[in-house]
Design an enzyme around this catalytic site. Structure first.
Site, PDB file in Angstrom:
ATOM      1  N   ASN A  23     -12.821 -48.316 -29.575  1.00  0.00           N
ATOM      2  CA  ASN A  23     -11.808 -48.767 -30.608  1.00  0.00           C
ATOM      3  C   ASN A  23     -12.098 -48.291 -31.969  1.00  0.00           C
ATOM      4  OD1 ASN A  23     -10.406 -50.038 -28.791  1.00  0.00           O
ATOM      5  ND2 ASN A  23     -10.664 -52.364 -29.635  1.00  0.00           N
ATOM      6  N   ARG A  93      -0.859 -48.043 -26.608  1.00  0.00           N
ATOM      7  CA  ARG A  93      -0.177 -48.397 -27.909  1.00  0.00           C
ATOM      8  C   ARG A  93      -1.026 -47.834 -29.279  1.00  0.00           C
ATOM      9  NH1 ARG A  93       3.281 -52.282 -28.305  1.00  0.00           N
ATOM     10  NH2 ARG A  93       2.396 -52.634 -30.668  1.00  0.00           N
ATOM     11  N   CYS A 117       3.944 -54.925 -24.217  1.00  0.00           N
ATOM     12  CA  CYS A 117       2.493 -55.171 -23.803  1.00  0.00           C
ATOM     13  C   CYS A 117       2.307 -56.294 -22.995  1.00  0.00           C
ATOM     14  CB  CYS A 117       1.758 -55.219 -25.125  1.00  0.00           C
ATOM     15  SG  CYS A 117       0.243 -55.776 -24.819  1.00  0.00           S
ATOM     16  N   PRO A 123       4.100 -56.443 -32.342  1.00  0.00           N
ATOM     17  CA  PRO A 123       4.836 -55.537 -33.190  1.00  0.00           C
ATOM     18  C   PRO A 123       4.316 -54.408 -34.041  1.00  0.00           C
ATOM     19  CG  PRO A 123       4.423 -57.732 -33.979  1.00  0.00           C
ATOM     20  CD  PRO A 123       3.813 -57.590 -32.807  1.00  0.00           C
ATOM     21  N   ILE A 124       4.781 -53.434 -34.787  1.00  0.00           N
ATOM     22  CA  ILE A 124       4.364 -52.440 -35.435  1.00  0.00           C
ATOM     23  C   ILE A 124       4.928 -52.495 -36.833  1.00  0.00           C
ATOM     24  CG2 ILE A 124       3.555 -50.602 -33.688  1.00  0.00           C
ATOM     25  CD1 ILE A 124       6.395 -49.282 -34.565  1.00  0.00           C
ATOM     26  N   ASP A 125       5.567 -53.472 -37.312  1.00  0.00           N
ATOM     27  CA  ASP A 125       6.417 -53.521 -38.523  1.00  0.00           C
ATOM     28  C   ASP A 125       5.301 -53.289 -39.681  1.00  0.00           C
ATOM     29  OD1 ASP A 125       5.219 -56.265 -37.711  1.00  0.00           O
ATOM     30  OD2 ASP A 125       5.961 -57.487 -39.080  1.00  0.00           O
ATOM     31  N   LEU A 126       4.006 -53.893 -39.703  1.00  0.00           N
ATOM     32  CA  LEU A 126       3.087 -53.528 -40.632  1.00  0.00           C
ATOM     33  C   LEU A 126       2.776 -52.347 -41.007  1.00  0.00           C
ATOM     34  CD1 LEU A 126       0.741 -56.926 -40.086  1.00  0.00           C
ATOM     35  CD2 LEU A 126       2.999 -56.807 -41.582  1.00  0.00           C
ATOM     36  N   ASP A 307     -10.878 -59.912 -28.230  1.00  0.00           N
ATOM     37  CA  ASP A 307     -11.129 -58.777 -26.943  1.00  0.00           C
ATOM     38  C   ASP A 307     -12.179 -59.497 -26.048  1.00  0.00           C
ATOM     39  OD1 ASP A 307      -9.089 -57.192 -27.638  1.00  0.00           O
ATOM     40  OD2 ASP A 307     -10.313 -55.536 -28.514  1.00  0.00           O
ATOM     41  N   VAL A 329      -5.176 -64.852 -32.515  1.00  0.00           N
ATOM     42  CA  VAL A 329      -4.722 -63.269 -32.569  1.00  0.00           C
ATOM     43  C   VAL A 329      -3.462 -63.118 -31.704  1.00  0.00           C
ATOM     44  CG1 VAL A 329      -5.407 -60.958 -32.771  1.00  0.00           C
ATOM     45  CG2 VAL A 329      -7.055 -62.778 -33.521  1.00  0.00           C
ATOM     46  N   ARG A 399      -9.449 -47.638 -18.582  1.00  0.00           N
ATOM     47  CA  ARG A 399      -8.910 -47.238 -20.002  1.00  0.00           C
ATOM     48  C   ARG A 399     -10.006 -47.652 -20.774  1.00  0.00           C
ATOM     49  NH1 ARG A 399      -4.444 -50.462 -22.191  1.00  0.00           N
ATOM     50  NH2 ARG A 399      -5.027 -49.255 -24.102  1.00  0.00           N
TER      51      ARG A 399
END
Ligand code: UD1
Length: 423
Positions: A23, A93, A117, A123-126, A307, A329, A399
């Site tokens: 990450n 993503r 997902c 979301p990806i609004d931010l 995670d 989260v 992954r």
């Protein structure tokens, strides 16, 4: 497809070196797009599927990439394509990370909308709000985010995030470092992944104040340069390996880590009865005779990470009593629970909380991976289950974990990878 066949009942013990963080790799690889000058050398990049997928995306944009012995070399001098297509974005993503740097460097970027997902809405609004605050115009059409700048450059601005987001903070940073003037990011994510990205950008020549805090101030630079960089350890892989030792009653030392970044997780292992010793670059865990039930609540850093939530639930199936595991989260991130129950666990879900009634003897069965960390929890359960556990759809695990079965086998596990036909 591949499955993991785990013959349970072996202690996980010994010494192992942590892999590089997935990450942090993704945003720093994206950040290289900010310049076409020279070649970057990124060391300690884990060899796993998400890195392959992200490299495919960058090659599609025009990057030249080589990858061997965990060193990724990348040159972006020929990047001309500004469109990230659905076929590549849907696989991961985190592809959205190309939006900020592409927009900042070329004034225009088109990124396919990422799909759904496995563990609820993401979301990806931010990300889009942050680009707009820096002067971009965003439109969404035919499944693409189309972002453009009208003048020559993005303009510094004030970005107030209503919730803490690692990805949106990363994208905002990568856009702001080439914007004209000063940008302030309030309620920025303070995760180690963002700290590493800040250090990477600063080494490239960016001016960033407040690294590691929730308020970042960025003074836009005219241009940035290519660099050589050592990636940091993977804190989630490290937590997963500690849990593997703890669930099987073993002892483990993990080298090449920074225990400071693991404080919230180590605190919980201590509460669960484990003995933890740290040096400046290693963590040693010794298991207790009986694990104690331990509640955790997943929240943004420095709290316990979401995670590690699935792996903690697996561990608590072997603790003596009732544990409550809450995820603040991702409220719906509980796909692993029905599968863990199929192995013999007693876990109930109430809203965003799992209640684990332990200890329960687990017995091997065929189980299905649904997402990356859920898969890790099934592997942990398989290590302690009696008999053989088959974890299907291992591509989720691949992954994000580098050579996971090889690492666990070197610590005493008995796991083989086999092919199977799903239908
Ligand atoms: C990253 C990690 C992921 C981890 C997550 C939280 C990578 C590649 N992935 O994901 O493994 O689980 O951080 O630590 O690093 N949100 C919005 N709008 C947005 C963006 C996010 O509402 O535009 C919400 C999310 O729904 C979630 C919260 O913000 O509830 C945090 O998500 P975020 O930190 O953005 O996760 P990612 O960066 O996608």
């Amino acid at each position: 497809m591949d499955k993991l066949v785990i013959r349970g009942g072996h202690r996980i013990s010994g010494n192992i070196t942590a892999s590089g963080s997935k990450n942090t790799s993704l945003p720093i690889i994206a950040a290289t797009l900010l310049t076409g000058d020279g070649t970057f050398s990124l060391h300690r990049i884990p060899d796993l599927q998400d890195i392959t997928t992200f490299s495919q995306l960058l090659r599609h944009l025009g990057s030249e990439i080589t990858f061997s012995d965990n060193t990724l070399q990348i040159s972006n001098r020929n990047v001309k394509n500004i469109q990230a297509p659905y076929e590549l974005v849907k696989k991961m993503r985190a592809s959205i990370y190309v939006l900020g740097p592409m927009l900042a460097r070329f004034g225009h970027a088109r990124v396919s909308l990422p799909g759904g997902c496995a563990f609820g809405p993401r979301p990806i609004d931010l990300h889009l709000m942050a680009m707009e605050k820096l002067g971009a115009t965003i439109s969404i059409e035919t499944g693409f985010i189309d972002a453009t700048i009208h003048g020559k450059k993005l303009q510094g601005g004030i970005i107030d995030f209503p919730v803490s987001s690692v990805g949106a903070t990363g994208n905002a940073l990568m856009a702001a470092v080439l914007a004209e003037g000063t940008t302030t990011i309030n309620n920025a994510a303070a995760e180690p992944e963002i700290v590493t990205l800040c250090k990477f950008l600063i080494k490239m020549g960016a001016k960033i104040k407040g690294t590691g805090t929730t308020e970042l101030e960025i003074e836009g630079a005219h241009s940035l340069k290519s660099i050589e960089f050592d990636n940091v350890f993977d804190r989630i892989e490290t937590g997963t390996l500690l849990a593997a030792a703890a669930i099987t009653g073993g002892s483990i030392t993990i080298n090449n880590v920074d225990p400071e970044q693991m404080k919230s997780v180590l605190k919980k292992f201590i509460h669960a009865g484990c003995i933890i010793e740290t040096s400046n670059n290693s963590i040693t865990l010794k298991s207790p005779e009986k694990l104690l039930p331990t509640d955790v609540t997943a929240k943004p850093y420095p709290a316990f990470p979401t995670d590690m939530q699935a792996q903690w639930i697996a561990l608590m199936t072997q603790a003596n009593g009732i544990s409550h595991i809450t995820d603040k989260v991702y409220h719906e991130r509980f796909n692993h629970i029905p599968e863990l129950n199929r192995l013999g666990a007693h876990i109930e879900i109430h809203k965003n909380q799992a209640i684990v009634d332990g200890p329960k003897p687990l017995s091997g069965a065929i189980v299905m991976s649904t997402d990356l960390r859920a898969s890790a929890s099934l592997v942990l359960a398989g290590l302690v289950a009696e008999g053989t556990t088959e974890v299907l759809r291992v591509y989720h695990l691949d992954r994000g974990y580098e050579k996971i079965e090889k690492k666990l086998n070197s610590l005493g596990a008995d796991i083989s990878r086999e092919k199977y036909n799903e239908f």
